[in-house]
Write a protein that holds these residues in place. Structure first.
Motif, mmCIF file in Angstrom:
data_model
loop_
_atom_site.group_PDB
_atom_site.id
_atom_site.type_symbol
_atom_site.label_atom_id
_atom_site.label_comp_id
_atom_site.label_asym_id
_atom_site.label_seq_id
_atom_site.Cartn_x
_atom_site.Cartn_y
_atom_site.Cartn_z
ATOM 1 N N TRP A 45 3.529 -11.663 -13.933
ATOM 2 C CA TRP A 45 3.937 -12.367 -12.629
ATOM 3 C C TRP A 45 2.724 -12.417 -11.979
ATOM 4 O O TRP A 45 1.713 -11.372 -11.886
ATOM 5 N N HIS A 46 2.495 -13.410 -11.198
ATOM 6 C CA HIS A 46 1.103 -13.641 -10.316
ATOM 7 C C HIS A 46 1.568 -12.940 -8.904
ATOM 8 O O HIS A 46 2.307 -13.482 -8.295
ATOM 9 N N ALA A 47 1.146 -11.726 -8.956
ATOM 10 C CA ALA A 47 1.555 -10.892 -7.580
ATOM 11 C C ALA A 47 0.259 -10.861 -6.595
ATOM 12 O O ALA A 47 -0.784 -10.559 -6.893
ATOM 13 N N VAL A 48 0.856 -11.105 -5.391
ATOM 14 C CA VAL A 48 0.024 -10.784 -4.360
ATOM 15 C C VAL A 48 0.697 -9.921 -3.406
ATOM 16 O O VAL A 48 1.856 -9.926 -2.942
ATOM 17 N N GLY A 49 -0.145 -8.791 -2.876
ATOM 18 C CA GLY A 49 0.553 -7.721 -2.016
ATOM 19 C C GLY A 49 -0.216 -8.016 -0.784
ATOM 20 O O GLY A 49 -1.155 -8.338 -0.503
ATOM 21 N N CYS A 50 0.572 -7.357 0.258
ATOM 22 C CA CYS A 50 -0.205 -7.487 1.535
ATOM 23 C C CYS A 50 0.288 -6.150 2.251
ATOM 24 O O CYS A 50 1.410 -5.401 1.972
ATOM 25 N N GLY A 51 -0.598 -5.520 3.226
ATOM 26 C CA GLY A 51 -0.446 -4.604 3.963
ATOM 27 C C GLY A 51 -0.999 -4.738 5.328
ATOM 28 O O GLY A 51 -1.366 -5.668 5.626
ATOM 29 N N THR A 65 0.832 -1.081 0.085
ATOM 30 C CA THR A 65 -0.114 0.086 -0.101
ATOM 31 C C THR A 65 1.046 1.169 0.093
ATOM 32 O O THR A 65 0.354 2.436 -0.129
ATOM 33 N N GLY A 66 2.050 1.353 0.135
ATOM 34 C CA GLY A 66 3.223 2.421 0.375
ATOM 35 C C GLY A 66 3.614 3.026 -1.029
ATOM 36 O O GLY A 66 3.286 2.257 -2.120
ATOM 37 N N LEU A 67 4.252 3.841 -0.929
ATOM 38 C CA LEU A 67 4.601 4.315 -2.246
ATOM 39 C C LEU A 67 5.894 3.367 -3.041
ATOM 40 O O LEU A 67 5.319 3.284 -4.408
ATOM 41 N N LEU A 68 6.397 2.843 -2.618
ATOM 42 C CA LEU A 68 7.461 1.782 -3.228
ATOM 43 C C LEU A 68 6.769 0.660 -3.389
ATOM 44 O O LEU A 68 6.579 -0.006 -4.346
ATOM 45 N N GLY A 69 5.794 0.063 -2.517
ATOM 46 C CA GLY A 69 5.310 -1.180 -2.699
ATOM 47 C C GLY A 69 4.166 -1.085 -3.751
ATOM 48 O O GLY A 69 3.869 -2.155 -4.660
ATOM 49 N N LYS A 120 -8.003 -4.481 -1.671
ATOM 50 C CA LYS A 120 -7.105 -4.887 -2.979
ATOM 51 C C LYS A 120 -6.094 -5.847 -2.382
ATOM 52 O O LYS A 120 -5.781 -6.723 -3.142
ATOM 53 N N PHE A 121 -5.554 -5.577 -1.284
ATOM 54 C CA PHE A 121 -4.445 -6.633 -0.721
ATOM 55 C C PHE A 121 -4.950 -7.478 0.446
ATOM 56 O O PHE A 121 -5.740 -7.077 1.101
ATOM 57 N N VAL A 127 6.066 -1.498 -7.249
ATOM 58 C CA VAL A 127 6.696 -2.734 -7.333
ATOM 59 C C VAL A 127 5.788 -3.796 -7.491
ATOM 60 O O VAL A 127 5.751 -4.614 -8.469
ATOM 61 N N TYR A 128 4.369 -3.783 -6.899
ATOM 62 C CA TYR A 128 3.357 -4.640 -7.449
ATOM 63 C C TYR A 128 3.024 -4.418 -8.890
ATOM 64 O O TYR A 128 2.605 -5.370 -9.514
#
Length: 272
Positions: free
Chosen positions: A42-48, A26-30, A55-56, A33-34
């Motif tokens: 890529w199959h991407a999963v984000g977490c926060g 959820t951050g600026l860099l994250g 969304k994550f 990257v996501y």
């Protein structure tokens, strides 16, 4: 047996085989990257944590069981750890809280996977609010030209666009999957050396705004956490691997800040 709907079947077929888990998504860099991994098959999963839903995945990185479960369930090939307390003054003034996120959370992830460390400098990019970056937060001082503003002209920084760091993360991940011997500590940064005063002047120039109200302060800062005079990083290890991308500051800052331009007339001058 009931048939699987065609759209669901197609969705399953199109799921990329390479899996990446991104913390701090959820951050600026994250966020960058996501987006980078998603756009490159890529199959991407984000977490926060606080801002994760919908969304994550919501994961407390200080909970080792929760970290173990999401990694065990998703089985990522790569974990990109973007969650951190990035502000030096907060780290110095709240050491216990900062250590929890910057050390303990990293330790929980490291228990589950090997690691390569990527060190990066001051970042900027497509912010949700100006305060997300030590670079973009200067935009208000630049725009309010009726009030003089003191700007640090002592520390040499190398502002780096988050989309460049995101590209490096993906490239390094893909290299690492092909060659497991790639490990250790790496550096990446922009190549333009600038003080905060020079960044502010460059921002003003990019938007055709006045800069005479900006005042360079050449004395060493006496308040806040100590910073090095020159924050340059040696990026040669990544460059030798053929990894890297750099966005010019003028182009990157214009893309990042135009939604926050107060005087709408300048938008026509700069962008049309």
């Amino acid at each position: 047996m009931p048939e699987m709907p065609e759209d669901m079947e197609q969705e399953e077929v199109n799921v990329p085989s390479r899996r990446v888990l991104i913390t701090g998504a959820t951050g600026l860099l994250g966020r960058a990257v996501y987006k980078e991994f998603k756009q490159n098959n890529w199959h991407a999963v984000g977490c926060g944590f606080r801002r994760a839903r919908p969304k994550f995945e919501q994961v407390n990185l200080l909970d080792s069981d929760a970290v173990h479960h999401i990694i065990h369930d998703f089985q990522p090939h790569v974990i990109v750890h973007c969650a951190a307390e990035r502000r030096p003054d907060i780290v110095e003034n709240q050491p216990d809280a900062a250590s929890q996120l910057n050390v303990e959370a990293s330790r929980n992830l490291a228990k589950e996977a090997g690691a390569a460390v990527l060190r990066i400098p001051v970042l900027y990019g497509e912010v949700e609010r100006l305060e997300e970056s030590a670079v973009t937060i200067m935009f208000d001082k630049v725009q309010f030209s009726n009030k003089s503003a003191n700007m640090d002209h002592w520390q040499q920084r190398f502002p780096t666009h988050v989309k460049d760091v995101a590209t490096v993360c993906r490239q390094l991940s893909e290299k690492r999957m092909l060659d497991p011997s790639i490990k250790g500590t790496f550096h990446w940064s922009g190549s333009e050396q600038m003080t905060k005063y020079e960044m502010a002047c460059a921002i003003a120039d990019a938007f055709n705004l006045p800069s005479s109200h900006l005042r360079p302060i050449t004395d060493s800062p006496v308040l806040g956490a100590q910073r090095p005079r020159n924050a340059q990083l040696d990026c040669s290890r990544l460059e030798t691997l053929g990894i890297g991308q750099r966005t010019s500051f003028r182009i990157g800052i214009k893309e990042s800040l135009w939604p926050f331009l107060i005087d709408k007339r300048w938008r026509q001058t700069v962008f049309h």
